[in-house]
Design an enzyme around this catalytic site. Structure first.
Site, PDB file in Angstrom:
ATOM      1  N   PRO A   2       0.831  -1.218   0.000  1.00 64.25           N
ATOM      2  CG  PRO A   2      -0.583  -1.452   1.830  1.00 64.25           C
ATOM      3  CD  PRO A   2       0.635  -2.014   1.211  1.00 64.25           C
ATOM      4  CD  GLU A   3       4.223   2.230  -3.640  1.00 60.07           C
ATOM      5  OE1 GLU A   3       4.348   3.272  -4.299  1.00 60.07           O
ATOM      6  OE2 GLU A   3       4.756   1.155  -3.957  1.00 60.07           O
ATOM      7  CE  LYS A  69       4.927   4.860   1.138  1.00 59.85           C
ATOM      8  NZ  LYS A  69       6.014   3.881   1.221  1.00 59.85           N
ATOM      9  NE  ARG A 119       4.861 -10.522   5.451  1.00 63.50           N
ATOM     10  CZ  ARG A 119       5.772 -10.102   4.578  1.00 63.50           C
ATOM     11  NH1 ARG A 119       5.461  -9.966   3.304  1.00 63.50           N
ATOM     12  NH2 ARG A 119       6.996  -9.798   4.964  1.00 63.50           N
ATOM     13  NE  ARG A 265      11.306  -2.904  -1.390  1.00 63.47           N
ATOM     14  CZ  ARG A 265      10.208  -2.198  -1.065  1.00 63.47           C
ATOM     15  NH1 ARG A 265      10.298  -1.127  -0.321  1.00 63.47           N
ATOM     16  NH2 ARG A 265       9.012  -2.592  -1.483  1.00 63.47           N
TER      17      ARG A 265
END
Ligand SMILES: [Zn+2]
Length: 284
Positions: A2-3, A69, A119, A265
Protein backbone atom coordinates in the site's frame (compact mmCIF):
# COMPACT_ATOMS: atom_id res chain seq x y z
CA UNK A 1 2.55 -2.61 -1.12
CA UNK A 2 0.00 0.00 0.00
CA UNK A 3 1.42 3.34 -1.13
CA UNK A 4 -0.28 6.71 -1.39
CA UNK A 5 -2.90 5.72 -4.00
CA UNK A 6 -3.92 2.57 -2.15
CA UNK A 7 -4.25 4.44 1.16
CA UNK A 8 -6.20 7.19 -0.59
CA UNK A 9 -8.57 4.55 -1.93
CA UNK A 10 -8.94 3.13 1.59
CA UNK A 11 -9.68 6.65 2.85
CA UNK A 12 -12.42 7.07 0.26
CA UNK A 13 -13.87 3.64 1.01
CA UNK A 14 -13.91 4.35 4.73
CA UNK A 15 -15.67 7.68 4.09
CA UNK A 16 -18.27 6.10 1.79
CA UNK A 17 -18.93 3.11 3.97
CA UNK A 18 -19.32 4.96 7.28
CA UNK A 19 -20.54 8.49 6.40
CA UNK A 20 -23.41 9.74 8.58
CA UNK A 21 -23.69 6.38 10.36
CA UNK A 22 -22.92 5.99 14.05
CA UNK A 23 -20.57 3.19 14.95
CA UNK A 24 -22.53 0.50 16.76
CA UNK A 25 -19.79 -1.98 17.65
CA UNK A 26 -16.04 -2.55 17.45
CA UNK A 27 -14.61 -5.99 16.72
CA UNK A 28 -10.98 -6.64 17.59
CA UNK A 29 -9.99 -10.20 16.65
CA UNK A 30 -6.30 -9.21 16.99
CA UNK A 31 -5.59 -6.82 19.89
CA UNK A 32 -2.01 -6.33 18.59
CA UNK A 33 -3.43 -4.20 15.78
CA UNK A 34 -3.70 -1.36 18.34
CA UNK A 35 -0.15 -0.08 18.88
CA UNK A 36 1.51 2.61 20.95
CA UNK A 37 2.79 4.33 17.82
CA UNK A 38 2.70 3.75 14.08
CA UNK A 39 4.95 0.73 14.44
CA UNK A 40 5.26 -2.29 12.18
CA UNK A 41 5.78 -4.58 15.17
CA UNK A 42 2.82 -6.42 16.72
CA UNK A 43 4.90 -6.51 19.94
CA UNK A 44 4.36 -2.75 20.29
CA UNK A 45 0.77 -3.45 21.30
CA UNK A 46 -0.86 -0.66 23.32
CA UNK A 47 -1.97 -1.87 26.74
CA UNK A 48 -5.64 -0.91 27.16
CA UNK A 49 -5.76 0.07 23.49
CA UNK A 50 -8.88 -1.95 22.73
CA UNK A 51 -10.79 -0.16 25.54
CA UNK A 52 -9.67 3.16 24.08
CA UNK A 53 -10.98 2.10 20.66
CA UNK A 54 -14.36 1.17 22.09
CA UNK A 55 -14.90 4.83 23.01
CA UNK A 56 -15.84 5.40 19.36
CA UNK A 57 -19.08 3.42 19.78
CA UNK A 58 -22.17 5.61 19.41
CA UNK A 59 -20.34 8.35 17.51
CA UNK A 60 -20.57 9.36 13.86
CA UNK A 61 -17.08 9.47 12.31
CA UNK A 62 -15.52 12.51 10.70
CA UNK A 63 -14.27 12.38 7.14
CA UNK A 64 -10.92 10.57 7.29
CA UNK A 65 -7.80 12.46 6.22
CA UNK A 66 -4.58 11.18 4.70
CA UNK A 67 -0.97 12.26 4.63
CA UNK A 68 1.42 10.18 2.52
CA UNK A 69 0.72 6.57 3.41
CA UNK A 70 -1.06 7.33 6.71
CA UNK A 71 -4.69 7.83 7.60
CA UNK A 72 -6.14 10.02 10.33
CA UNK A 73 -9.70 9.82 11.65
CA UNK A 74 -11.68 11.48 14.40
CA UNK A 75 -14.54 9.49 15.87
CA UNK A 76 -16.24 11.10 18.85
CA UNK A 77 -13.61 11.55 21.58
CA UNK A 78 -10.92 9.48 19.83
CA UNK A 79 -8.30 10.41 17.26
CA UNK A 80 -7.03 7.45 15.27
CA UNK A 81 -3.97 7.08 13.10
CA UNK A 82 -3.48 4.12 10.81
CA UNK A 83 -0.83 2.81 8.50
CA UNK A 84 -1.18 -0.15 6.20
CA UNK A 85 2.21 -1.84 6.39
CA UNK A 86 2.76 -4.34 3.59
CA UNK A 87 -0.62 -5.97 3.10
CA UNK A 88 -3.38 -4.16 5.01
CA UNK A 89 -6.54 -3.12 3.19
CA UNK A 90 -10.21 -2.50 3.96
CA UNK A 91 -13.10 -4.75 3.07
CA UNK A 92 -16.80 -4.39 3.77
CA UNK A 93 -18.89 -7.35 4.87
CA UNK A 94 -22.41 -7.89 6.23
CA UNK A 95 -22.57 -8.10 10.04
CA UNK A 96 -21.77 -11.62 11.21
CA UNK A 97 -19.30 -12.38 8.42
CA UNK A 98 -15.64 -12.13 9.42
CA UNK A 99 -13.04 -12.25 6.62
CA UNK A 100 -9.77 -14.16 6.95
CA UNK A 101 -6.89 -12.23 8.53
CA UNK A 102 -9.28 -9.61 9.95
CA UNK A 103 -7.58 -7.50 12.65
CA UNK A 104 -10.18 -4.84 13.43
CA UNK A 105 -13.81 -4.33 12.45
CA UNK A 106 -15.93 -1.18 12.63
CA UNK A 107 -19.62 -1.98 12.56
CA UNK A 108 -22.14 0.57 11.32
CA UNK A 109 -25.83 -0.06 10.69
CA UNK A 110 -25.62 -2.29 7.66
CA UNK A 111 -22.02 -3.42 7.41
CA UNK A 112 -18.70 -4.03 9.09
CA UNK A 113 -15.61 -2.36 7.64
CA UNK A 114 -12.68 -4.68 8.30
CA UNK A 115 -8.96 -3.86 8.49
CA UNK A 116 -7.54 -7.04 6.98
CA UNK A 117 -3.80 -7.63 7.15
CA UNK A 118 -2.02 -10.92 6.47
CA UNK A 119 1.49 -9.76 7.40
CA UNK A 120 0.38 -7.73 10.47
CA UNK A 121 2.75 -4.81 9.77
CA UNK A 122 -0.21 -2.42 9.64
CA UNK A 123 -1.73 -0.89 12.77
CA UNK A 124 -3.95 1.73 14.33
CA UNK A 125 -2.87 4.13 17.09
CA UNK A 126 -5.22 6.21 19.25
CA UNK A 127 -4.00 9.77 19.78
CA UNK A 128 -5.43 12.87 21.46
CA UNK A 129 -7.49 14.76 18.87
CA UNK A 130 -5.44 18.00 19.20
CA UNK A 131 -2.30 16.00 18.33
CA UNK A 132 -3.76 14.20 15.32
CA UNK A 133 -2.59 16.54 12.57
CA UNK A 134 0.99 16.76 13.89
CA UNK A 135 1.21 13.02 14.45
CA UNK A 136 -0.17 12.35 10.98
CA UNK A 137 2.63 14.40 9.39
CA UNK A 138 5.39 13.52 11.86
CA UNK A 139 8.66 12.71 10.10
CA UNK A 140 7.12 13.21 6.66
CA UNK A 141 7.66 15.64 3.83
CA UNK A 142 4.79 17.16 1.86
CA UNK A 143 2.08 14.87 0.54
CA UNK A 144 2.94 13.87 -3.01
CA UNK A 145 -0.66 14.22 -4.21
CA UNK A 146 -2.06 17.12 -2.17
CA UNK A 147 1.12 19.19 -1.87
CA UNK A 148 3.05 18.15 -4.99
CA UNK A 149 6.56 19.38 -5.71
CA UNK A 150 7.10 21.09 -9.06
CA UNK A 151 10.25 20.47 -11.07
CA UNK A 152 12.23 23.23 -9.39
CA UNK A 153 11.24 22.06 -5.91
CA UNK A 154 12.15 18.48 -6.79
CA UNK A 155 15.55 19.56 -8.00
CA UNK A 156 16.16 21.37 -4.71
CA UNK A 157 14.77 18.56 -2.58
CA UNK A 158 16.54 15.61 -4.18
CA UNK A 159 20.27 16.14 -4.47
CA UNK A 160 23.42 14.09 -4.43
CA UNK A 161 24.43 10.71 -5.76
CA UNK A 162 21.46 8.68 -4.62
CA UNK A 163 19.58 6.90 -7.41
CA UNK A 164 16.53 8.96 -8.27
CA UNK A 165 14.09 6.09 -7.75
CA UNK A 166 15.48 5.45 -4.25
CA UNK A 167 15.37 9.17 -3.45
CA UNK A 168 11.71 9.40 -4.45
CA UNK A 169 10.85 6.81 -1.80
CA UNK A 170 12.32 8.89 1.05
CA UNK A 171 9.21 9.83 3.06
CA UNK A 172 11.09 12.61 4.86
CA UNK A 173 11.46 14.41 1.52
CA UNK A 174 8.16 13.54 -0.13
CA UNK A 175 5.42 11.45 1.47
CA UNK A 176 3.58 8.77 -0.42
CA UNK A 177 5.74 7.02 -2.99
CA UNK A 178 6.99 3.48 -2.43
CA UNK A 179 8.64 0.85 -4.55
CA UNK A 180 5.94 0.55 -7.19
CA UNK A 181 4.92 4.12 -7.82
CA UNK A 182 8.47 5.51 -7.70
CA UNK A 183 9.48 3.08 -10.46
CA UNK A 184 6.32 3.74 -12.48
CA UNK A 185 6.91 7.51 -12.23
CA UNK A 186 10.48 7.06 -13.53
CA UNK A 187 9.08 5.04 -16.43
CA UNK A 188 6.52 7.73 -17.27
CA UNK A 189 9.26 10.38 -17.15
CA UNK A 190 11.58 8.20 -19.32
CA UNK A 191 14.31 8.37 -16.70
CA UNK A 192 16.57 5.43 -15.81
CA UNK A 193 15.72 4.75 -12.13
CA UNK A 194 19.43 4.30 -11.30
CA UNK A 195 20.34 7.83 -12.45
CA UNK A 196 21.96 9.82 -9.61
CA UNK A 197 19.82 12.80 -8.66
CA UNK A 198 22.75 15.13 -9.35
CA UNK A 199 22.84 13.97 -12.98
CA UNK A 200 19.26 14.97 -13.77
CA UNK A 201 18.64 18.14 -15.74
CA UNK A 202 15.97 20.76 -15.21
CA UNK A 203 13.77 19.25 -17.92
CA UNK A 204 14.12 15.81 -16.32
CA UNK A 205 12.83 17.16 -13.02
CA UNK A 206 9.93 18.87 -14.79
CA UNK A 207 8.94 15.61 -16.47
CA UNK A 208 9.40 13.67 -13.25
CA UNK A 209 7.25 16.10 -11.25
CA UNK A 210 4.46 15.72 -13.82
CA UNK A 211 4.95 11.95 -13.93
CA UNK A 212 4.62 11.55 -10.16
CA UNK A 213 1.37 13.48 -10.07
CA UNK A 214 -0.15 11.73 -13.09
CA UNK A 215 0.91 8.34 -11.75
CA UNK A 216 -0.78 8.99 -8.40
CA UNK A 217 -3.94 10.56 -9.83
CA UNK A 218 -4.49 7.88 -12.46
CA UNK A 219 -3.88 5.06 -9.99
CA UNK A 220 -6.38 6.43 -7.49
CA UNK A 221 -9.05 6.67 -10.19
CA UNK A 222 -8.28 3.17 -11.49
CA UNK A 223 -8.24 1.54 -8.06
CA UNK A 224 -11.20 3.35 -6.47
CA UNK A 225 -13.88 0.78 -7.18
CA UNK A 226 -16.53 -0.08 -4.63
CA UNK A 227 -15.33 -3.60 -3.98
CA UNK A 228 -12.44 -5.35 -2.29
CA UNK A 229 -9.02 -4.28 -3.48
CA UNK A 230 -6.62 -7.17 -4.05
CA UNK A 231 -3.03 -5.98 -4.25
CA UNK A 232 -0.83 -7.27 -7.04
CA UNK A 233 1.52 -8.83 -4.45
CA UNK A 234 -1.45 -10.79 -3.08
CA UNK A 235 -2.52 -12.17 -6.43
CA UNK A 236 -4.57 -9.23 -7.73
CA UNK A 237 -4.38 -7.80 -11.24
CA UNK A 238 -1.25 -5.92 -12.32
CA UNK A 239 -2.26 -2.53 -13.74
CA UNK A 240 1.34 -1.26 -13.88
CA UNK A 241 3.60 -0.60 -16.86
CA UNK A 242 6.91 -2.02 -15.60
CA UNK A 243 6.33 -3.29 -12.04
CA UNK A 244 6.66 -7.10 -12.01
CA UNK A 245 6.92 -7.18 -15.80
CA UNK A 246 10.51 -8.41 -16.08
CA UNK A 247 10.97 -10.29 -19.36
CA UNK A 248 7.77 -8.89 -20.88
CA UNK A 249 7.70 -6.50 -23.85
CA UNK A 250 7.35 -2.82 -22.92
CA UNK A 251 3.91 -1.58 -23.97
CA UNK A 252 5.44 1.63 -25.35
CA UNK A 253 8.59 0.57 -27.24
CA UNK A 254 8.60 -3.25 -27.24
CA UNK A 255 11.96 -3.58 -25.46
CA UNK A 256 12.21 -6.28 -22.81
CA UNK A 257 11.46 -4.89 -19.34
CA UNK A 258 14.29 -5.56 -16.90
CA UNK A 259 14.69 -5.78 -13.14
CA UNK A 260 17.58 -4.70 -10.95
CA UNK A 261 18.13 -4.04 -7.27
CA UNK A 262 18.32 -0.44 -6.09
CA UNK A 263 18.53 0.44 -2.42
CA UNK A 264 17.66 -3.14 -1.50
CA UNK A 265 14.42 -3.21 -3.50
CA UNK A 266 13.70 -4.86 -6.83
CA UNK A 267 13.27 -2.13 -9.41
CA UNK A 268 11.74 -2.59 -12.85
CA UNK A 269 12.49 -0.43 -15.87
CA UNK A 270 12.52 -0.41 -19.66
CA UNK A 271 16.00 0.06 -21.17
CA UNK A 272 14.39 1.33 -24.39
CA UNK A 273 12.27 4.07 -22.80
CA UNK A 274 14.69 4.76 -19.94
CA UNK A 275 18.22 4.65 -21.39
CA UNK A 276 21.16 4.86 -18.97
CA UNK A 277 22.71 8.29 -18.44
CA UNK A 278 26.35 9.11 -18.28
CA UNK A 279 27.31 10.42 -14.85
CA UNK A 280 27.91 14.02 -15.98
CA UNK A 281 26.57 16.53 -13.50
CA UNK A 282 23.25 17.98 -14.67
CA UNK A 283 23.44 21.37 -16.35
CA UNK A 284 20.82 23.78 -17.63
ZN1 LIG B 1 9.90 0.92 -23.39
Amino acid sequence: MPELPEVEVARRQLARWTADRPIVRIHVPDAAVVRRSLSSKPSDVLAGGVDRLREVVGHVPSEPVRHGKRLGWVVGPVGLLAHFGMTAHLVRRPPGETPDQARLGIEVADAVVWFVDGRRFGCVTPVPIPDLEDRLREGCGPDALLEPLDGAAMRTTFRGKKAVKVALMDQVKLAGLGNIHAAEACFRARIDPATPCASLRVDDWERLADAVLVQLRETVVAEDVDEDMVYVNLGGPNPFSVYRREGEACGVCGSVVRATELGGRTTYWCPGCQPARDAEPGVG
